[in-house]
Design a protein around this motif. Sequence first.
Motif, PDB file in Angstrom:
ATOM      1  N   SER A  26       0.817  -1.206   0.000  1.00  9.21           N
ATOM      2  CA  SER A  26       0.000   0.000   0.000  1.00  9.21           C
ATOM      3  C   SER A  26       0.857   1.264   0.000  1.00  9.21           C
ATOM      4  CB  SER A  26      -0.898   0.020   1.242  1.00  9.21           C
ATOM      5  OG  SER A  26      -1.569   1.264   1.360  1.00  9.21           O
ATOM      6  N   TYR A  27       0.248   2.340  -0.455  1.00  7.98           N
ATOM      7  CA  TYR A  27       0.836   3.652  -0.215  1.00  7.98           C
ATOM      8  C   TYR A  27       0.510   4.079   1.206  1.00  7.98           C
ATOM      9  CZ  TYR A  27      -3.946   5.328  -0.990  1.00  7.98           C
ATOM     10  OH  TYR A  27      -5.298   5.532  -0.913  1.00  7.98           O
ATOM     11  N   TYR A  28       1.303   4.974   1.743  1.00  5.59           N
ATOM     12  CA  TYR A  28       1.053   5.586   3.051  1.00  5.59           C
ATOM     13  C   TYR A  28       1.168   7.093   2.894  1.00  5.59           C
ATOM     14  CZ  TYR A  28       1.830   0.900   4.942  1.00  5.59           C
ATOM     15  OH  TYR A  28       1.760  -0.444   5.204  1.00  5.59           O
ATOM     16  N   LYS A  29       0.377   7.813   3.645  1.00  6.70           N
ATOM     17  CA  LYS A  29       0.483   9.268   3.597  1.00  6.70           C
ATOM     18  C   LYS A  29       1.830   9.702   4.173  1.00  6.70           C
ATOM     19  CE  LYS A  29      -4.378  10.535   3.528  1.00  6.70           C
ATOM     20  NZ  LYS A  29      -5.460  11.356   4.123  1.00  6.70           N
ATOM     21  N   ALA A  30       2.514  10.547   3.437  1.00  7.78           N
ATOM     22  CA  ALA A  30       3.839  10.987   3.863  1.00  7.78           C
ATOM     23  C   ALA A  30       3.738  11.816   5.141  1.00  7.78           C
ATOM     24  CB  ALA A  30       4.505  11.797   2.756  1.00  7.78           C
TER      25      ALA A  30
ATOM     26  N   LYS B  47       4.484   1.256 -14.920  1.00 12.16           N
ATOM     27  CA  LYS B  47       5.577   0.854 -15.797  1.00 12.16           C
ATOM     28  C   LYS B  47       6.890   0.703 -15.029  1.00 12.16           C
ATOM     29  CE  LYS B  47       3.646   2.989 -19.976  1.00 12.16           C
ATOM     30  NZ  LYS B  47       3.839   4.003 -21.029  1.00 12.16           N
ATOM     31  N   GLY B  48       7.067   1.529 -14.029  1.00 15.78           N
ATOM     32  CA  GLY B  48       8.334   1.496 -13.308  1.00 15.78           C
ATOM     33  C   GLY B  48       8.425   0.431 -12.244  1.00 15.78           C
ATOM     34  N   PHE B  49       7.296   0.193 -11.507  1.00 18.45           N
ATOM     35  CA  PHE B  49       7.361  -0.699 -10.346  1.00 18.45           C
ATOM     36  C   PHE B  49       6.235  -1.737 -10.309  1.00 18.45           C
ATOM     37  CE2 PHE B  49       8.953   3.573  -9.228  1.00 18.45           C
ATOM     38  CZ  PHE B  49      10.297   3.258  -9.035  1.00 18.45           C
ATOM     39  N   ASN B  50       5.448  -1.816 -11.394  1.00 19.65           N
ATOM     40  CA  ASN B  50       4.356  -2.787 -11.496  1.00 19.65           C
ATOM     41  C   ASN B  50       3.278  -2.566 -10.434  1.00 19.65           C
ATOM     42  OD1 ASN B  50       3.077  -4.951 -12.787  1.00 19.65           O
ATOM     43  ND2 ASN B  50       3.885  -6.433 -11.323  1.00 19.65           N
ATOM     44  N   ILE B  51       3.156  -1.342  -9.948  1.00 24.76           N
ATOM     45  CA  ILE B  51       2.085  -0.993  -9.005  1.00 24.76           C
ATOM     46  C   ILE B  51       0.847  -0.678  -9.834  1.00 24.76           C
ATOM     47  CG2 ILE B  51       1.318   0.646  -7.248  1.00 24.76           C
ATOM     48  CD1 ILE B  51       4.236   0.929  -6.402  1.00 24.76           C
ATOM     49  N   THR B  52      -0.191  -1.471  -9.663  1.00 22.93           N
ATOM     50  CA  THR B  52      -1.316  -1.436 -10.588  1.00 22.93           C
ATOM     51  C   THR B  52      -2.604  -0.951  -9.948  1.00 22.93           C
ATOM     52  OG1 THR B  52      -1.835  -3.728 -10.055  1.00 22.93           O
ATOM     53  CG2 THR B  52      -0.372  -3.358 -11.927  1.00 22.93           C
ATOM     54  N   GLY B  53      -3.538  -0.598 -10.819  1.00 19.01           N
ATOM     55  CA  GLY B  53      -4.916  -0.373 -10.400  1.00 19.01           C
ATOM     56  C   GLY B  53      -5.171   0.899  -9.631  1.00 19.01           C
ATOM     57  N   ALA B  54      -4.469   1.988  -9.949  1.00 20.44           N
ATOM     58  CA  ALA B  54      -4.744   3.255  -9.271  1.00 20.44           C
ATOM     59  C   ALA B  54      -6.215   3.607  -9.446  1.00 20.44           C
ATOM     60  CB  ALA B  54      -3.856   4.359  -9.831  1.00 20.44           C
ATOM     61  N   ALA B  55      -6.869   3.928  -8.348  1.00 20.97           N
ATOM     62  CA  ALA B  55      -8.318   4.137  -8.391  1.00 20.97           C
ATOM     63  C   ALA B  55      -8.730   5.259  -7.453  1.00 20.97           C
ATOM     64  CB  ALA B  55      -9.046   2.848  -8.014  1.00 20.97           C
ATOM     65  N   SER B  56      -9.941   5.743  -7.671  1.00 21.42           N
ATOM     66  CA  SER B  56     -10.519   6.771  -6.809  1.00 21.42           C
ATOM     67  C   SER B  56     -11.561   6.131  -5.904  1.00 21.42           C
ATOM     68  CB  SER B  56     -11.176   7.864  -7.658  1.00 21.42           C
ATOM     69  OG  SER B  56     -10.240   8.476  -8.514  1.00 21.42           O
TER      70      SER B  56
ATOM     71  N   LEU C 202      -5.153  -4.542  -3.258  1.00 20.58           N
ATOM     72  CA  LEU C 202      -5.543  -4.290  -1.876  1.00 20.58           C
ATOM     73  C   LEU C 202      -6.913  -3.622  -1.841  1.00 20.58           C
ATOM     74  CD1 LEU C 202      -2.162  -2.833  -0.541  1.00 20.58           C
ATOM     75  CD2 LEU C 202      -2.979  -5.186  -0.339  1.00 20.58           C
ATOM     76  N   HIS C 203      -7.633  -3.835  -0.734  1.00 17.33           N
ATOM     77  CA  HIS C 203      -8.953  -3.229  -0.565  1.00 17.33           C
ATOM     78  C   HIS C 203      -8.840  -2.082   0.440  1.00 17.33           C
ATOM     79  CE1 HIS C 203     -13.268  -2.946  -0.734  1.00 17.33           C
ATOM     80  NE2 HIS C 203     -13.346  -2.973   0.577  1.00 17.33           N
ATOM     81  N   TYR C 204      -9.300  -0.897   0.016  1.00 17.23           N
ATOM     82  CA  TYR C 204      -9.196   0.309   0.838  1.00 17.23           C
ATOM     83  C   TYR C 204     -10.579   0.764   1.286  1.00 17.23           C
ATOM     84  CZ  TYR C 204      -4.367   1.023  -0.740  1.00 17.23           C
ATOM     85  OH  TYR C 204      -3.021   0.881  -0.987  1.00 17.23           O
ATOM     86  N   ARG C 205     -10.629   1.303   2.504  1.00 17.44           N
ATOM     87  CA  ARG C 205     -11.835   1.958   2.995  1.00 17.44           C
ATOM     88  C   ARG C 205     -11.470   3.297   3.610  1.00 17.44           C
ATOM     89  NH1 ARG C 205     -14.186  -3.596   5.352  1.00 17.44           N
ATOM     90  NH2 ARG C 205     -11.970  -3.990   5.190  1.00 17.44           N
ATOM     91  N   LYS C 206     -12.346   4.255   3.392  1.00 20.41           N
ATOM     92  CA  LYS C 206     -12.152   5.592   3.960  1.00 20.41           C
ATOM     93  C   LYS C 206     -13.431   6.002   4.660  1.00 20.41           C
ATOM     94  CE  LYS C 206     -11.720   9.249   1.214  1.00 20.41           C
ATOM     95  NZ  LYS C 206     -11.105  10.271   0.338  1.00 20.41           N
TER      96      LYS C 206
ATOM     97  N   ARG D 116      -6.984  -8.631   1.332  1.00 23.79           N
ATOM     98  CA  ARG D 116      -7.985  -9.693   1.444  1.00 23.79           C
ATOM     99  C   ARG D 116      -7.849 -10.716   0.322  1.00 23.79           C
ATOM    100  NH1 ARG D 116     -13.635  -6.640   2.758  1.00 23.79           N
ATOM    101  NH2 ARG D 116     -13.591  -6.373   0.493  1.00 23.79           N
ATOM    102  N   LYS D 117      -7.031 -10.396  -0.677  1.00 23.85           N
ATOM    103  CA  LYS D 117      -6.871 -11.290  -1.820  1.00 23.85           C
ATOM    104  C   LYS D 117      -5.763 -12.312  -1.594  1.00 23.85           C
ATOM    105  CE  LYS D 117      -6.284 -11.147  -6.846  1.00 23.85           C
ATOM    106  NZ  LYS D 117      -6.123 -10.249  -8.037  1.00 23.85           N
ATOM    107  N   PHE D 118      -4.623 -11.847  -1.088  1.00 20.06           N
ATOM    108  CA  PHE D 118      -3.471 -12.732  -0.910  1.00 20.06           C
ATOM    109  C   PHE D 118      -3.140 -13.007   0.560  1.00 20.06           C
ATOM    110  CE2 PHE D 118      -2.792 -10.666  -5.038  1.00 20.06           C
ATOM    111  CZ  PHE D 118      -2.571 -11.769  -5.841  1.00 20.06           C
TER     112      PHE D 118
END
Length: 311
Positions: A66-70, A149-158, A213-217, A238-240
């Motif tokens: 996951s990303y984390y807020k800086a 393309k750089g790190f295979n981090i996929t599925g950016a979503a809103s 990954l599954h995110y909730r806000k 929840r997938k892996f």
Amino acid sequence: RRVHGTQTRSSLSRVVDNIWLNMIHVLFRIGLVFLAFSLAHGADGHEQCKEIQGVLVKQPPNLWGSYYKATKNDRDLFFSDVLPPLKKSGKSLCTLPSQIDLSRIYKNEGDIKKIIFSYYCTKSKSYEHVMVDFKESPITLEFRESLKKGFNITGAASYGPVPRYANTNEEKQAIIDIYPLFKEIMFKIPSDICSDVGLQVIFKLQEKDENNLHYRKFPVSCYKNASKYAEIEVFQDRKFCYVQDGRPTLVGISPLVGNQGYITRGPIAGLKEALAQLDNPEASKQEAGVAVATVHKFMLVSLVLLCSLLF
């Protein structure tokens, strides 16, 4: 006659084999239903991961999780240790702290010394990403303009609303459903930012899926009088069941704002009592026990019916 008798026994054998195969198939499907039912009564996905650890757990397509807020510490580290060699490399148009809006970092699940700093460059008017390996001395940088393309981090979503809670009348049920996750994550919220964290807010749950990954806000109230609130982000693998072992993990918390809307409206009728029932573990165990016992009875009846078809 001998040939005819052999053919008859062969046909009968095939019929019996088919019946047994059908019975095994039906029992297998019932077993899957029971497994899904049992796991559904776990603690919002984490119990699922604990149940299937070692069976379905496998490494995801990439280890960036996951990303984390800086945080302030992340920004200080970037500007003191990463920006100087990045500037020297000439790969980014942004060379001054005032030109960089560092919002996110990614931590490598397989190597804690590797971090991706993701920021908006005001000169190029685009996002840029720098992977840093802090094991090396001097540190090594890998500059990319695309996470995929750089790190295979996929599925950016809103984030989007959860359809089953779209009706404002479902606010109470949304809080009840998120409560187990909230109880697990509330102690991870820094008390110096939001003390006495609670759910005394105008509640709105949003979800998205990103990088497997599954995110909730959702909003949480702060302080004893719930005078402020903030939005928190939580993710789960929840997938892996690999990233953080499938545990709900805090991504970050937004700046606090006034909670006037809730203060004016007041609490939802019956919500306090409903949450108190969830806080009673014995009652929850009894309820889950009754549900599982019902499934056991269903399986037993199904088995008896199948046996009656055979004999």
